[in-house]
Design a protein around this motif. Structure first.
Motif, PDB file in Angstrom:
ATOM      1  N   TYR A  45       0.832  -1.209   0.000  1.00 16.57           N
ATOM      2  CA  TYR A  45       0.000   0.000   0.000  1.00 16.57           C
ATOM      3  C   TYR A  45       0.863   1.255   0.000  1.00 16.57           C
ATOM      4  CZ  TYR A  45      -2.610   3.931   1.743  1.00 16.57           C
ATOM      5  OH  TYR A  45      -3.136   5.194   1.890  1.00 16.57           O
ATOM      6  N   SER A  68      -0.972   3.024  -3.436  1.00 18.10           N
ATOM      7  CA  SER A  68      -1.449   4.403  -3.295  1.00 18.10           C
ATOM      8  C   SER A  68      -1.199   5.237  -4.554  1.00 18.10           C
ATOM      9  CB  SER A  68      -0.783   5.074  -2.088  1.00 18.10           C
ATOM     10  OG  SER A  68       0.624   5.114  -2.242  1.00 18.10           O
ATOM     11  N   LEU A  72      -5.362  -5.941  -2.393  1.00 14.93           N
ATOM     12  CA  LEU A  72      -5.733  -4.639  -1.844  1.00 14.93           C
ATOM     13  C   LEU A  72      -6.889  -4.000  -2.607  1.00 14.93           C
ATOM     14  CD1 LEU A  72      -2.271  -3.040  -0.967  1.00 14.93           C
ATOM     15  CD2 LEU A  72      -3.653  -4.689   0.306  1.00 14.93           C
ATOM     16  N   ILE A  74      -8.398   2.302   3.467  1.00 11.78           N
ATOM     17  CA  ILE A  74      -7.243   1.416   3.538  1.00 11.78           C
ATOM     18  C   ILE A  74      -6.113   1.982   4.389  1.00 11.78           C
ATOM     19  CG2 ILE A  74      -6.187   2.309   1.418  1.00 11.78           C
ATOM     20  CD1 ILE A  74      -5.337  -0.599   0.802  1.00 11.78           C
TER      21      ILE A  74
END
Length: 344
Positions: free
Chosen positions: A27, A32, A235, A242
């Protein structure tokens, strides 16, 4: 081929620690950035493949035994820089060793409802036992556990793939980080190289020639890319904010694939274990001179790791890893510019 796989399993075992398997690293460094993050993880994996190949070429040529000797080759003149680098690398290895112990305890507390000190103490004891068997024990543990971890991850990844509607892919993968995905990819490979190179140096007895080096680098890179994509796609299934999750991949498996919850728990704990023993063994090899000091330092770091295991896992990953990523850039640049000849 047997020796090649032994080395590959140690490499993968070192890299898929708590941060990787939990989804926290994925992440932070890739997901991201949206779809560009997928490109970033491939670039990062290729850089690490190069680091593996170049490091083993140096080992094959010069027979380096530890990180200090490695620095003598890649940083030829400046003794002060070599001393600083050696201190920084060993410090980061030790800190990451502590993070792994903390992560093991955190999982026991979060998923099993047990005091985190129980999990941390258990891992510290198992790790110490492995240390007393020297590098052979580390290799054997990775040889047994890593293929199982890879298999389970691939199975979970395959099940997840069936559930993803790719025509809605863009809706799920949204860029939330305004900075450069390319810089993030380089930093990820950079900080991983800090951990990986000292471990690679402990594997010199398993490397004989150029063909083996190329096979090890190619197989390792392919597996890293595959496993990274699997965790990345997990994810996609997160249905809450998140950034608030300690272990986003664990959240997905626990909520979407309840029957696989305990299998993924094994993946997390196994990943932490293999990373911990690999890092600990390389730290001991870098910092001890004889069997007596090896045992003494092993006792100290295992006890200390339990005492400081209450430090937050995700906070350490998000704050320390990018910093060491910048420091590792210097190492990669020196590795690229080091000219060597390969034994045939």
């Amino acid at each position: 081929m047997k020796n090649i796989l032994k080395v590959v399993f140690v490499i993968i075992g070192t890299m898929i620690g708590a941060g990787f398997a939990s989804g926290q690293e994925m992440y932070l460094f890739f997901f991201s950035y949206g779809i560009e993050g997928m490109i970033g993880l491939i670039i990062s994996s290729l850089i690490m493949g190069y680091v593996i190949e170049k490091t083993f070429r140096i080992v094959n040529k010069y027979g380096t035994n530890n990180y200090k000797e490695f620095l003598e080759i890649v940083i030829k003149k400046n003794g002060k820089i070599k001393s600083i680098m050696n201190f920084v690398i060993n410090g980061f290895i030790l800190i990451t060793f502590f993070i792994m112990i903390a992560g093991f305890g955190a999982y026991f507390e979060q998923e099993l409802g047990m005091n985190s000190l129980i999990g941390s103490s258990l891992l510290a004891i198992m790790t110490f036992i492995i240390f007393m068997t020297s590098m052979k024990g580390v290799v054997k543990a990775n040889e047994l556990l890593v293929p199982i971890l890879i298999l389970f991850l691939v199975i979970i990844g395959g099940i997840n793939l069936k559930e993803i509607h790719f025509w809605e892919f863009g809706k799920y993968i949204i860029r939330t980080n305004p900075s450069s995905f390319l810089l993030s990819a380089i930093l990820y490979s950079s900080y991983n190289s800090i951990l990986l190179i000292p471990v690679l140096l402990t594997m010199k007895d398993y490397i004989q020639n150029k063909k083996q080096i190329i096979k090890i680098a190619t197989i390792s890179t392919s597996i890293i890319i595959l496993l990274s994509i699997i965790v990345f796609l997990l994810l996609v299934r997160v249905d809450v904010e998140i950034s608030n999750l300690e272990m986003p991949a664990v959240y997905v498996v626990s909520n979407m694939f309840k029957l696989l919850k305990y299998i993924y728990g094994f993946i997390i704990l196994g990943s932490i274990f293999t990373t911990t023993i690999s890092l600990g063994a390389s730290f001991l090899q870098n910092t001890t001179k004889n069997k007596k000091s090896y045992t003494q330092v092993a006792v100290i770091i295992c006890i200390t790791s339990v005492l400081i295991s209450k430090i937050g896992f995700s906070n350490l990953v998000s704050s320390l890893y990018p910093i060491f990523g910048y420091l590792g850039l210097f190492q990669i640049l020196k590795l690229i510019t080091t000219k060597i000849q390969i034994k045939q």
